[in-house]
Enzyme design. Structure first.
Site, PDB file in Angstrom:
ATOM      1  N   HIS A   1      -1.221  -5.916   1.687  1.00 16.23           N
ATOM      2  CA  HIS A   1      -2.390  -6.781   1.531  1.00 16.23           C
ATOM      3  C   HIS A   1      -1.990  -8.065   0.811  1.00 16.23           C
ATOM      4  CE1 HIS A   1      -5.590  -3.579   2.326  1.00 16.23           C
ATOM      5  NE2 HIS A   1      -6.026  -4.661   2.974  1.00 16.23           N
TER       6      HIS A   1
ATOM      7  N   GLU B   1       0.819  -1.213   0.000  1.00 15.67           N
ATOM      8  CA  GLU B   1       0.000   0.000   0.000  1.00 15.67           C
ATOM      9  C   GLU B   1       0.854   1.264   0.000  1.00 15.67           C
ATOM     10  OE1 GLU B   1      -3.052  -0.111  -0.582  1.00 15.67           O
ATOM     11  OE2 GLU B   1      -3.496  -2.228  -0.185  1.00 15.67           O
TER      12      GLU B   1
ATOM     13  N   CYS C   1      -8.214  -2.331   7.762  1.00 15.71           N
ATOM     14  CA  CYS C   1      -6.840  -2.306   7.252  1.00 15.71           C
ATOM     15  C   CYS C   1      -6.344  -0.869   7.074  1.00 15.71           C
ATOM     16  CB  CYS C   1      -6.748  -3.073   5.936  1.00 15.71           C
ATOM     17  SG  CYS C   1      -6.927  -4.863   6.114  1.00 15.71           S
TER      18      CYS C   1
END
Length: 215
Positions: free
Chosen positions: A167, A80, A143
Protein backbone atom coordinates in the site's frame (compact mmCIF):
# COMPACT_ATOMS: atom_id res chain seq x y z
CA UNK A 1 14.14 -13.31 -19.80
CA UNK A 2 12.74 -13.18 -16.28
CA UNK A 3 9.80 -10.85 -15.75
CA UNK A 4 8.20 -9.07 -12.81
CA UNK A 5 4.50 -8.22 -12.93
CA UNK A 6 3.52 -5.08 -11.04
CA UNK A 7 -0.07 -3.87 -10.91
CA UNK A 8 -1.88 -0.69 -9.94
CA UNK A 9 -5.55 0.22 -9.71
CA UNK A 10 -7.80 2.63 -11.52
CA UNK A 11 -9.18 5.53 -9.43
CA UNK A 12 -12.01 4.79 -7.00
CA UNK A 13 -14.04 6.44 -4.26
CA UNK A 14 -14.35 9.75 -6.09
CA UNK A 15 -10.60 10.27 -6.58
CA UNK A 16 -9.39 11.71 -9.90
CA UNK A 17 -6.27 9.53 -9.90
CA UNK A 18 -4.97 6.45 -8.16
CA UNK A 19 -1.35 6.84 -7.01
CA UNK A 20 -0.70 3.14 -7.50
CA UNK A 21 -1.25 3.36 -11.25
CA UNK A 22 0.29 6.82 -11.59
CA UNK A 23 3.58 5.38 -10.32
CA UNK A 24 3.36 1.81 -11.59
CA UNK A 25 2.74 2.83 -15.21
CA UNK A 26 6.12 4.60 -15.18
CA UNK A 27 7.78 1.24 -14.53
CA UNK A 28 6.45 -0.58 -17.59
CA UNK A 29 9.31 -2.06 -19.66
CA UNK A 30 11.89 -0.97 -17.09
CA UNK A 31 14.93 -3.26 -16.99
CA UNK A 32 16.41 -4.06 -13.58
CA UNK A 33 19.44 -6.33 -13.49
CA UNK A 34 18.32 -8.36 -16.48
CA UNK A 35 14.71 -8.55 -15.30
CA UNK A 36 11.93 -6.85 -17.27
CA UNK A 37 9.15 -5.06 -15.39
CA UNK A 38 5.64 -5.38 -16.84
CA UNK A 39 2.96 -3.01 -15.51
CA UNK A 40 -0.77 -3.70 -15.74
CA UNK A 41 -3.78 -1.77 -14.48
CA UNK A 42 -6.51 -3.57 -12.53
CA UNK A 43 -10.14 -2.46 -12.27
CA UNK A 44 -11.29 -1.49 -8.79
CA UNK A 45 -14.02 -4.11 -8.83
CA UNK A 46 -14.53 -7.33 -6.91
CA UNK A 47 -14.10 -10.37 -9.14
CA UNK A 48 -13.10 -8.34 -12.19
CA UNK A 49 -9.81 -7.38 -10.56
CA UNK A 50 -8.87 -11.02 -10.01
CA UNK A 51 -9.85 -11.93 -13.55
CA UNK A 52 -7.56 -9.21 -14.89
CA UNK A 53 -4.76 -10.24 -12.51
CA UNK A 54 -4.94 -13.90 -13.48
CA UNK A 55 -4.92 -12.99 -17.17
CA UNK A 56 -1.84 -10.85 -16.61
CA UNK A 57 -0.06 -13.67 -14.75
CA UNK A 58 -0.85 -16.08 -17.58
CA UNK A 59 0.44 -13.59 -20.17
CA UNK A 60 3.58 -12.44 -18.36
CA UNK A 61 4.66 -15.66 -16.60
CA UNK A 62 6.43 -13.64 -13.88
CA UNK A 63 8.88 -14.75 -11.21
CA UNK A 64 7.50 -12.04 -8.91
CA UNK A 65 4.09 -10.34 -8.64
CA UNK A 66 3.71 -7.07 -6.75
CA UNK A 67 0.22 -5.63 -6.44
CA UNK A 68 0.15 -1.97 -5.42
CA UNK A 69 -2.80 -0.06 -3.97
CA UNK A 70 -3.78 3.29 -2.48
CA UNK A 71 -4.08 3.63 1.28
CA UNK A 72 -5.21 7.21 1.81
CA UNK A 73 -4.41 8.29 5.35
CA UNK A 74 -1.30 6.16 5.74
CA UNK A 75 2.02 8.00 5.82
CA UNK A 76 4.37 5.11 5.00
CA UNK A 77 5.00 2.63 2.26
CA UNK A 78 3.24 -0.28 3.97
CA UNK A 79 4.06 -3.83 2.98
CA UNK A 80 1.22 -6.18 3.79
CA UNK A 81 1.82 -9.28 5.90
CA UNK A 82 -1.49 -11.11 5.47
CA UNK A 83 -4.67 -11.28 3.39
CA UNK A 84 -7.94 -12.62 4.83
CA UNK A 85 -10.71 -14.51 3.08
CA UNK A 86 -13.48 -11.94 3.34
CA UNK A 87 -14.95 -9.11 1.30
CA UNK A 88 -16.63 -6.48 3.50
CA UNK A 89 -16.96 -3.29 1.48
CA UNK A 90 -17.58 0.02 3.24
CA UNK A 91 -18.25 1.65 -0.16
CA UNK A 92 -19.34 0.17 -3.50
CA UNK A 93 -16.65 -0.75 -6.01
CA UNK A 94 -16.51 0.89 -9.43
CA UNK A 95 -19.22 -1.44 -10.75
CA UNK A 96 -21.55 -0.74 -7.84
CA UNK A 97 -20.90 -4.01 -6.02
CA UNK A 98 -20.76 -3.89 -2.22
CA UNK A 99 -20.29 -7.39 -0.78
CA UNK A 100 -20.62 -7.73 2.98
CA UNK A 101 -19.03 -10.61 4.90
CA UNK A 102 -18.59 -12.70 1.75
CA UNK A 103 -15.71 -15.16 1.27
CA UNK A 104 -13.34 -14.36 -1.57
CA UNK A 105 -12.75 -18.06 -2.28
CA UNK A 106 -15.43 -20.50 -1.14
CA UNK A 107 -13.83 -23.11 1.12
CA UNK A 108 -10.51 -21.26 0.92
CA UNK A 109 -8.29 -20.93 3.98
CA UNK A 110 -9.01 -18.12 6.42
CA UNK A 111 -5.85 -16.26 5.44
CA UNK A 112 -2.64 -16.34 3.44
CA UNK A 113 0.66 -14.85 4.49
CA UNK A 114 2.69 -12.87 1.98
CA UNK A 115 5.34 -14.56 -0.13
CA UNK A 116 7.69 -11.56 0.14
CA UNK A 117 10.67 -10.82 2.44
CA UNK A 118 8.70 -7.97 3.96
CA UNK A 119 11.07 -7.01 6.77
CA UNK A 120 14.09 -6.92 4.49
CA UNK A 121 12.06 -4.77 2.09
CA UNK A 122 11.03 -2.36 4.84
CA UNK A 123 14.61 -2.09 6.07
CA UNK A 124 15.95 -1.40 2.57
CA UNK A 125 13.35 1.27 1.86
CA UNK A 126 13.97 2.97 5.21
CA UNK A 127 17.72 2.98 4.56
CA UNK A 128 16.96 4.99 1.41
CA UNK A 129 15.30 7.63 3.61
CA UNK A 130 11.72 6.69 2.73
CA UNK A 131 9.19 5.90 5.49
CA UNK A 132 8.12 2.24 5.39
CA UNK A 133 6.58 -0.32 7.72
CA UNK A 134 4.98 -3.74 7.88
CA UNK A 135 1.17 -3.60 7.81
CA UNK A 136 -0.93 -6.24 9.56
CA UNK A 137 -4.11 -5.60 7.55
CA UNK A 138 -4.83 -4.96 3.89
CA UNK A 139 -8.41 -4.03 4.77
CA UNK A 140 -11.47 -5.86 3.42
CA UNK A 141 -11.94 -3.94 0.17
CA UNK A 142 -10.56 -4.66 -3.31
CA UNK A 143 -6.90 -4.48 -2.21
CA UNK A 144 -7.31 -7.37 0.24
CA UNK A 145 -9.46 -9.14 -2.37
CA UNK A 146 -6.60 -8.96 -4.87
CA UNK A 147 -3.92 -9.92 -2.35
CA UNK A 148 -5.88 -12.96 -1.18
CA UNK A 149 -6.71 -14.02 -4.73
CA UNK A 150 -3.08 -13.60 -5.79
CA UNK A 151 -1.73 -15.67 -2.92
CA UNK A 152 -4.40 -18.34 -3.43
CA UNK A 153 -3.35 -18.59 -7.08
CA UNK A 154 0.34 -18.78 -6.25
CA UNK A 155 -0.13 -21.34 -3.48
CA UNK A 156 -2.32 -23.53 -5.68
CA UNK A 157 -0.62 -23.29 -9.07
CA UNK A 158 2.58 -21.21 -9.02
CA UNK A 159 4.38 -22.20 -5.86
CA UNK A 160 7.78 -21.04 -7.14
CA UNK A 161 6.55 -17.46 -7.76
CA UNK A 162 6.95 -14.75 -5.13
CA UNK A 163 4.11 -12.31 -4.58
CA UNK A 164 2.40 -9.88 -2.26
CA UNK A 165 0.84 -6.46 -1.80
CA UNK A 166 2.14 -2.98 -1.01
CA UNK A 167 0.00 0.00 0.00
CA UNK A 168 1.16 3.53 -0.77
CA UNK A 169 -0.02 6.95 0.52
CA UNK A 170 -1.83 9.66 -1.37
CA UNK A 171 0.18 11.73 -3.81
CA UNK A 172 0.47 15.42 -2.83
CA UNK A 173 -2.03 16.45 -5.52
CA UNK A 174 -4.60 14.21 -3.85
CA UNK A 175 -3.79 15.29 -0.31
CA UNK A 176 -4.77 18.89 -1.05
CA UNK A 177 -8.36 17.62 -1.21
CA UNK A 178 -7.97 15.81 2.14
CA UNK A 179 -6.77 18.41 4.69
CA UNK A 180 -4.41 16.88 7.21
CA UNK A 181 -3.86 13.68 5.23
CA UNK A 182 -0.24 12.59 4.71
CA UNK A 183 1.20 12.18 1.24
CA UNK A 184 4.33 11.00 -0.54
CA UNK A 185 5.86 12.16 -3.81
CA UNK A 186 5.61 9.93 -6.86
CA UNK A 187 9.42 9.92 -7.09
CA UNK A 188 9.79 8.59 -3.54
CA UNK A 189 7.18 5.90 -4.20
CA UNK A 190 8.95 4.94 -7.42
CA UNK A 191 12.28 4.56 -5.65
CA UNK A 192 10.62 2.50 -2.91
CA UNK A 193 9.00 0.14 -5.40
CA UNK A 194 12.23 -0.32 -7.33
CA UNK A 195 13.96 -1.20 -4.06
CA UNK A 196 11.12 -3.55 -3.12
CA UNK A 197 11.51 -5.42 -6.40
CA UNK A 198 15.29 -5.64 -6.13
CA UNK A 199 15.18 -6.94 -2.56
CA UNK A 200 12.35 -9.40 -3.25
CA UNK A 201 14.32 -10.89 -6.13
CA UNK A 202 17.53 -11.21 -4.12
CA UNK A 203 16.37 -12.31 -0.66
CA UNK A 204 15.20 -15.89 -0.13
CA UNK A 205 14.87 -15.81 3.67
CA UNK A 206 13.47 -12.75 5.42
CA UNK A 207 15.25 -10.91 8.21
CA UNK A 208 14.41 -11.99 11.76
CA UNK A 209 13.76 -8.50 13.14
CA UNK A 210 10.77 -6.92 14.83
CA UNK A 211 8.05 -5.38 12.69
CA UNK A 212 4.86 -5.79 14.67
CA UNK A 213 2.76 -3.18 16.48
CA UNK A 214 1.90 -3.13 20.18
CA UNK A 215 -1.82 -2.73 19.45
Amino acid sequence: MRRVLITGFEPFGGERINPSWEVVKQMNDLMMGGVRIVARQLPCAFGEALTALNTAIDDVQPVLVLAIGQAGGRADITIERVAINVDDARIPDNLGNQPVDQPIIQEGPAAYFTRLPIKAMVQGIREAGIPASVSQTAGTYVCNHVMYGLLHRLNQFNNEVKGGFIHIPYLPEQAVDHPGAPSMSAQSVLVALELAISIALQIEHDLHITGGPVH
